[in-house]
Write a protein that holds these residues in place. Structure first.
Motif, PDB file in Angstrom:
ATOM      1  N   UNK A   1      23.015  -9.715  -4.930  1.00  0.00           N
ATOM      2  CA  UNK A   1      23.075  -9.406  -3.560  1.00  0.00           C
ATOM      3  C   UNK A   1      22.661 -10.690  -2.600  1.00  0.00           C
ATOM      4  N   UNK A   2      21.815 -11.646  -2.973  1.00  0.00           N
ATOM      5  CA  UNK A   2      21.335 -12.821  -2.519  1.00  0.00           C
ATOM      6  C   UNK A   2      22.706 -13.527  -2.277  1.00  0.00           C
ATOM      7  N   UNK A   3      23.520 -13.855  -3.229  1.00  0.00           N
ATOM      8  CA  UNK A   3      24.665 -14.767  -3.045  1.00  0.00           C
ATOM      9  C   UNK A   3      25.677 -13.884  -2.211  1.00  0.00           C
TER      10      UNK A   3
ATOM     11  N   UNK B   1      35.924  -9.795  -4.849  1.00  0.00           N
ATOM     12  CA  UNK B   1      36.799  -9.356  -5.891  1.00  0.00           C
ATOM     13  C   UNK B   1      36.235  -9.850  -7.301  1.00  0.00           C
ATOM     14  N   UNK B   2      35.704 -11.135  -7.300  1.00  0.00           N
ATOM     15  CA  UNK B   2      35.266 -11.626  -8.662  1.00  0.00           C
ATOM     16  C   UNK B   2      34.048 -11.300  -9.201  1.00  0.00           C
ATOM     17  N   UNK B   3      32.925 -11.523  -8.097  1.00  0.00           N
ATOM     18  CA  UNK B   3      31.566 -11.186  -8.392  1.00  0.00           C
ATOM     19  C   UNK B   3      30.863  -9.869  -7.880  1.00  0.00           C
ATOM     20  N   UNK B   4      31.315  -8.971  -7.089  1.00  0.00           N
ATOM     21  CA  UNK B   4      30.723  -7.906  -6.815  1.00  0.00           C
ATOM     22  C   UNK B   4      31.022  -6.929  -7.803  1.00  0.00           C
ATOM     23  N   UNK B   5      30.083  -6.957  -8.848  1.00  0.00           N
ATOM     24  CA  UNK B   5      30.129  -6.125 -10.231  1.00  0.00           C
ATOM     25  C   UNK B   5      28.719  -5.545 -10.664  1.00  0.00           C
TER      26      UNK B   5
ATOM     27  N   UNK C   1      30.322  -0.016  -5.954  1.00  0.00           N
ATOM     28  CA  UNK C   1      30.721   1.062  -4.641  1.00  0.00           C
ATOM     29  C   UNK C   1      30.334   0.189  -3.569  1.00  0.00           C
ATOM     30  N   UNK C   2      30.711   0.394  -2.391  1.00  0.00           N
ATOM     31  CA  UNK C   2      30.559  -0.254  -1.372  1.00  0.00           C
ATOM     32  C   UNK C   2      29.129  -0.222  -0.667  1.00  0.00           C
ATOM     33  N   UNK C   3      28.753  -1.139   0.384  1.00  0.00           N
ATOM     34  CA  UNK C   3      27.463  -0.933   1.011  1.00  0.00           C
ATOM     35  C   UNK C   3      26.599  -1.826   0.490  1.00  0.00           C
TER      36      UNK C   3
END
Length: 99
Positions: free
Chosen positions: A18-20, A70-74, A83-85
């Protein structure tokens, strides 16, 4: 063979992500700002950029943003999209607590 992560590890990894994500979002906003300012004001140039040349940093910012998400939001637990948000507390895919 990978062992399952503890709840504390998942929360720590998610907080780091989240910081990134916030940093990438801030950089993207800075890169998009000249185009937005020129689009919504009567200025002919902003920071040495005109409306057409301001498209270059805007595209760069958009590419950085899309690639990051696409790559790191896991989810750290299942490696799927959580999920979003920004206020997500639980992964929509595996249900693990993220905060």
């Amino acid at each position: 063979m990978e062992t399952e992560k503890s709840a504390a590890q998942v929360k720590e990894e998610y907080a780091s992500m989240m910081v990134r994500a916030k940093l990438v979002s801030a950089i993207t906003l800075l890169l998009i700002s000249p185009r937005l300012i020129l689009g919504f004001t009567d200025l002919n140039s902003f920071l040495g950029l005109n409306y057409v040349t301001a498209l270059i940093p805007m595209l760069l910012g958009t590419i950085v943003y899309v690639v990051f998400f696409k790559k790191y939001w896991r989810c750290p637990a299942c490696l799927e999209l959580p999920g979003g948000g920004w206020t997500r507390k639980q992964c929509k895919h595996c249900g693990v607590a993220l905060r």
